[in-house]
Design a protein around this motif. Structure first.
Motif, short mmCIF file in Angstrom:
data_model
loop_
_atom_site.label_atom_id
_atom_site.label_comp_id
_atom_site.label_asym_id
_atom_site.label_seq_id
_atom_site.Cartn_x
_atom_site.Cartn_y
_atom_site.Cartn_z
N GLY A 130 -0.87 -20.63 4.64
CA GLY A 130 -1.55 -21.49 5.61
C GLY A 130 -0.77 -22.64 5.33
O GLY A 130 -0.65 -23.34 6.24
N TYR A 131 -0.20 -23.24 4.16
CA TYR A 131 0.30 -24.40 3.82
C TYR A 131 1.82 -24.34 4.55
O TYR A 131 2.42 -25.33 5.05
CB TYR A 131 0.61 -24.67 2.15
N ALA A 132 2.38 -23.28 4.13
CA ALA A 132 3.91 -23.01 4.86
C ALA A 132 3.66 -23.44 6.32
O ALA A 132 4.45 -24.07 6.90
CB ALA A 132 4.37 -21.56 4.54
N LEU A 133 2.65 -22.70 7.28
CA LEU A 133 2.73 -22.71 8.43
C LEU A 133 2.12 -23.83 9.03
O LEU A 133 2.55 -24.38 10.08
CB LEU A 133 1.65 -21.54 9.04
N ALA A 134 1.46 -24.76 8.15
CA ALA A 134 0.96 -26.13 8.63
C ALA A 134 1.93 -27.00 8.59
O ALA A 134 2.03 -27.92 9.16
CB ALA A 134 -0.45 -26.29 7.93
N LYS A 135 2.56 -27.19 7.30
CA LYS A 135 3.25 -28.27 6.84
C LYS A 135 4.76 -28.09 6.36
O LYS A 135 5.44 -28.99 6.01
CB LYS A 135 2.53 -28.85 5.54
N MET A 136 5.31 -26.97 6.73
CA MET A 136 6.84 -26.52 6.39
C MET A 136 7.40 -26.25 7.94
O MET A 136 6.78 -25.61 8.81
CB MET A 136 6.94 -25.67 5.47
N ASP A 137 8.86 -26.38 7.94
CA ASP A 137 9.39 -25.91 9.03
C ASP A 137 10.34 -25.05 8.70
O ASP A 137 11.02 -25.11 7.60
CB ASP A 137 10.15 -26.87 9.73
N PHE A 138 10.49 -23.69 9.07
CA PHE A 138 11.19 -22.75 8.80
C PHE A 138 11.43 -21.88 9.94
O PHE A 138 10.52 -21.53 10.78
CB PHE A 138 10.70 -21.95 7.65
N PRO A 139 12.45 -21.24 10.09
CA PRO A 139 12.77 -20.06 11.29
C PRO A 139 11.83 -18.78 11.21
O PRO A 139 11.67 -18.34 9.94
CB PRO A 139 14.33 -19.69 10.93
N GLY A 140 11.29 -18.51 12.33
CA GLY A 140 10.32 -17.38 12.23
C GLY A 140 8.93 -17.95 12.25
O GLY A 140 8.03 -17.17 12.12
N LYS A 141 8.63 -19.18 11.96
CA LYS A 141 7.18 -19.63 11.86
C LYS A 141 6.28 -19.40 13.27
O LYS A 141 5.33 -18.74 12.83
CB LYS A 141 7.40 -21.18 11.64
N ARG A 142 6.88 -19.60 14.14
CA ARG A 142 6.09 -19.28 15.52
C ARG A 142 5.70 -17.84 15.74
O ARG A 142 4.62 -17.53 15.79
CB ARG A 142 7.00 -20.08 16.69
N PHE A 143 6.72 -17.07 15.27
CA PHE A 143 6.56 -15.67 15.52
C PHE A 143 5.62 -15.21 14.48
O PHE A 143 4.68 -14.37 14.77
CB PHE A 143 7.93 -14.94 15.22
N LEU A 144 5.46 -15.72 13.41
CA LEU A 144 4.68 -15.33 12.18
C LEU A 144 3.26 -15.77 12.58
O LEU A 144 2.35 -14.97 12.46
CB LEU A 144 5.00 -15.89 10.94
N PHE A 145 3.07 -16.83 12.99
CA PHE A 145 1.86 -17.34 13.64
C PHE A 145 1.23 -16.49 14.79
O PHE A 145 -0.01 -16.11 14.63
CB PHE A 145 1.82 -18.94 14.17
N LEU A 146 2.07 -16.21 15.61
CA LEU A 146 1.61 -15.40 16.62
C LEU A 146 1.21 -14.21 16.29
O LEU A 146 0.21 -13.53 16.95
CB LEU A 146 2.85 -15.14 17.70
N LEU A 147 1.96 -13.41 15.33
CA LEU A 147 1.56 -12.13 14.75
C LEU A 147 0.06 -12.15 14.03
O LEU A 147 -0.69 -11.16 14.35
CB LEU A 147 2.50 -11.54 13.81
N VAL A 148 -0.05 -13.24 13.57
CA VAL A 148 -1.35 -13.41 12.92
C VAL A 148 -2.46 -13.42 13.92
O VAL A 148 -3.58 -12.95 13.62
CB VAL A 148 -1.42 -14.93 11.88
N MET A 149 -2.22 -14.13 14.95
CA MET A 149 -3.21 -14.53 16.04
C MET A 149 -3.43 -13.07 16.73
O MET A 149 -4.63 -12.89 16.98
CB MET A 149 -2.76 -15.62 17.34
N VAL A 150 -2.43 -12.30 16.91
CA VAL A 150 -2.45 -11.14 17.60
C VAL A 150 -3.48 -10.30 16.81
O VAL A 150 -4.35 -9.53 17.30
CB VAL A 150 -1.28 -10.32 17.97
#
Lengths: 312, 320
Positions: A130-150
């Motif tokens: 959650g910390y990585a997704l909220a406060k860090m920038d890294f390649p693949g972040k959007r995709f990872l969050f999308l997978l979580v939502m799906v």
């Protein structure tokens, strides 16, 4: 879906409201205003509402009362018609059987071990990602969050079959890892933690970074101490889910010494004891008592958690 | 899979993505790369568990639904035959599966309005109707939510017996109750009753939180202008509560479409398949070892859930 933008502020707003004792904490004080115009008509209406609510809550809780009363009845009394309300000859026999002939201690311990590890795993891993997704920038972040939502929408039966095949191939059937690992980091927890951490001001985190704190230190010293409310919510909801989890343990706990409480109760209620109502009712009382005690003690956090995950 | 990914992108991309940050990342160099590695290390435990125990099975299930995979193939999964859409075709020719779709629809269409209306009535009564004992009532109505379905089923089976507690209470008002769980007509209403009882608390809490967002001053202004309590509810509270109501029904329908535990512990899907749900049908196929068919059935359910969520969220957004 408006969740991502609006939700970060909600958990805290919600926390303040619900902790302040119930539902009435809007800015304006409505109570005195109401008092002023409490005429006879209004109070009659209010009495009617109380009466209706009382009937409804009694009906809601009646099955529990029935369960508790039945657990102290003898088999003969349970089978007698017309049905009786109070146990005529209260007996502890039904409970004694659970503690002597059936290994309720083992089932209880299994339920506790599985729940505790599942909760600890979720608290740690969901806040880290959650910390990585909220406060860090890294390649693949959007995709990872999308997978979580799906994944939040995937019905349990979809992953059920391959998960069982996997666990069998790994030789994990009837082991603790099989009961724990699949639930160790739930997408719902990731979502909850990410939304809350996103609401923590960037300036706090920037300040720690400028002071030379590494990400791990920032996470442990700055972020985690602020995460009390969502961690409480996550911990309670995870514990509840694990304690009541039924289908998966039923399939992977195939030896009696690995049964959790619901699995044991379910198997006894279909096996040779299927008509031993007293025994089954006593078992039900034993399964739900710990969670009801926990719920009543922590009801504020339970309800805050449901409201936080529900309202977006 | 395609259908699901389509349901989310708008919301998620807005939430998670920060396009400008990407441009910066390109300029950053080695420090950026080190930060990315740190971030992935933070994500690593979750990613591992998620990949192995959730995403992997999700993809395998999809692939499995195009094969004739059975329980005998566990030892050698790569030897199974590819059958294209045969499993899906077989599914929609299977009268039991079609029956289970009708049962699930019955459960959802009856259960959701019932739960929603009752939960809303309770939430409004607790929020506006009374001033004391709110917490006690809230705890009371929420208790069924926290208790194990298995334990609850034991007592409900007992209560629903032909000469059990429910029929005794019904006889007080002159109704001769049926043999609930052994009647093809009444088994589903009995399970709906149980589901409403178990889900009322959750929805009530969500609605209570929503009611807090209705500004008290608007309600007071309407009252000063002479609006009755009913008019205030219909014209102010209900419209302002719409996002919460829709969200509550989406959450509930995602849960209700997966309807499984109630029949599993109460009726075993019977009598005569009258309470067999799609999830239960899938579980049975898994039990028979027909893993390919089970996977296909589970994906039909998944697509139905994704489509329904999509429609409901569209409806929510378009009117806002």
């Amino acid at each position: 879906m408006t969740i991502p933008e609006t939700a970060p502020t909600i958990p805290r707003a919600q926390a303040e409201r619900t902790t302040a004792g119930g539902t009435q904490v809007p800015a304006s004080p409505p109570v005195p205003a109401r008092r002023r115009r409490t005429g006879p008509r209004l109070s009659a209406r209010r009495a009617l509402i109380y009466a209706a609510l009382l009937v409804a809550v009694t009906a809601t809780l009646l099955p529990f009362a029935w369960m508790l009363l039945g657990a102290f009845k003898t088999q003969g009394e349970l089978l007698r018609r017309p049905i009786t309300w109070w146990p005529e000859q209260p007996t502890l026999e039904n409970f004694v059987v659970w503690f002597t002939e059936l290994q309720i201690g083992t089932f209880f311990l299994n339920s506790v071990v599985v729940a505790v590890f599942t909760v600890l795993g979720n608290l740690l891993f969901c806040s880290m990602v959650g910390y990585a997704l909220a406060k860090m920038d890294f390649p693949g972040k959007r995709f990872l969050f999308l997978l979580v939502m799906v994944m939040l929408m995937v019905p349990g039966v979809v992953t059920f079959v391959p998960l069982f095949v996997l666990v069998s191939k790994l030789g994990m059937v009837s082991t603790y890892p099989a009961l724990i690992l699949p639930f160790l980091a739930a997408p719902m927890g990731v979502f909850l933690m990410r939304q809350f951490i996103a609401g923590i001001p960037d300036s706090l985190i920037e300040a720690a970074r400028i002071d030379g704190a590494g990400e791990l230190r920032t996470f442990l010293r700055i972020v985690m101490p602020l995460c009390g409310p969502p961690l409480a919510t996550l911990g309670i909801l995870t514990f509840l889910g694990s304690w009541n989890n039924f289908l998966w343990p039923l399939v992977v706990a195939q030896s009696e010494e690995m049964y959790t409480l619901p699995v044991a109760l379910s198997l006894y209620s279909t096996g040779q004891n299927a008509t031993d109502y007293g025994l089954l009712l006593a078992g039900s009382v034993l399964v739900i008592t710990p969670i009801i005690l926990l719920f009543v003690a922590l009801q504020k956090y339970f309800i805050q958690g449901v409201a936080a995950t529900g309202i977006k | 899979m395609a259908a699901t990914t389509n349901t989310m992108p708008a919301g998620t991309s807005r939430g998670a993505g920060r396009p400008p940050a990407r441009a910066k990342a390109r300029a950053g160099g080695s420090r950026r790369r080190r930060n990315a590695i740190t971030a992935w290390l933070f994500a690593a435990p979750f990613v591992l568990i998620f990949g192995i125990f959730m995403l992997g099975p999700l993809v395998s299930s999809f692939l499995m639904s195009f094969t004739d995979f059975t329980s005998r193939d566990i030892d050698n999964p790569l030897a199974v035959g590819f059958v294209g859409l045969d499993q899906y075709a077989a599914l929609f020719r299977n009268p039991q599966f079609l029956h289970s779709i009708l049962n699930t629809a019955y459960f959802v269409l009856a259960g959701i309005p019932l739960t929603t209306v009752l939960a809303l009535a309770l939430a409004v009564a607790l929020n506006n109707g009374i001033t004391r004992f709110r917490t006690a009532f809230r705890v009371g109505f929420y208790t069924p939510v926290v208790t194990s379905i298995v334990a609850v089923a034991v007592v409900w089976r007992f209560i629903l017996q032909p000469d059990g507690l429910l029929n005794l209470i019904l006889s007080w008002v002159g109704i001769a109750g049926p043999d609930w769980l052994n009647s093809t007509t009444w088994s589903m209403p009995a399970l709906i009753l149980l589901a409403v009882w178990r889900n009322l608390g959750t929805l009530m809490i969500i609605f209570l939180a929503g009611l807090q967002t209705v500004p008290a001053d608007i309600l007071e202004a309407a009252e000063v202008d002479g609006a009755s309590a009913w008019q205030r509810f219909m014209k102010i509270t209900l419209p302002m509560l719409r996002p919460t109501l829709l969200l509550g029904t989406v959450l509930l329908s995602v849960g209700f479409l997966q309807f499984f535990e109630e029949p599993f512990v109460m009726t075993k899907g019977g009598p005569l398949d009258s309470t067999l749900s799609v999830s239960y049908f899938t579980f049975n196929q898994f039990g028979f070892g027909k893993y390919g068919l089970a996977s296909a059935a589970s994906y039909v359910l998944f697509v139905a859930i994704a489509l329904l969520s999509l429609i409901q969220f569209r409806a929510l957004r378009s009117k806002d």
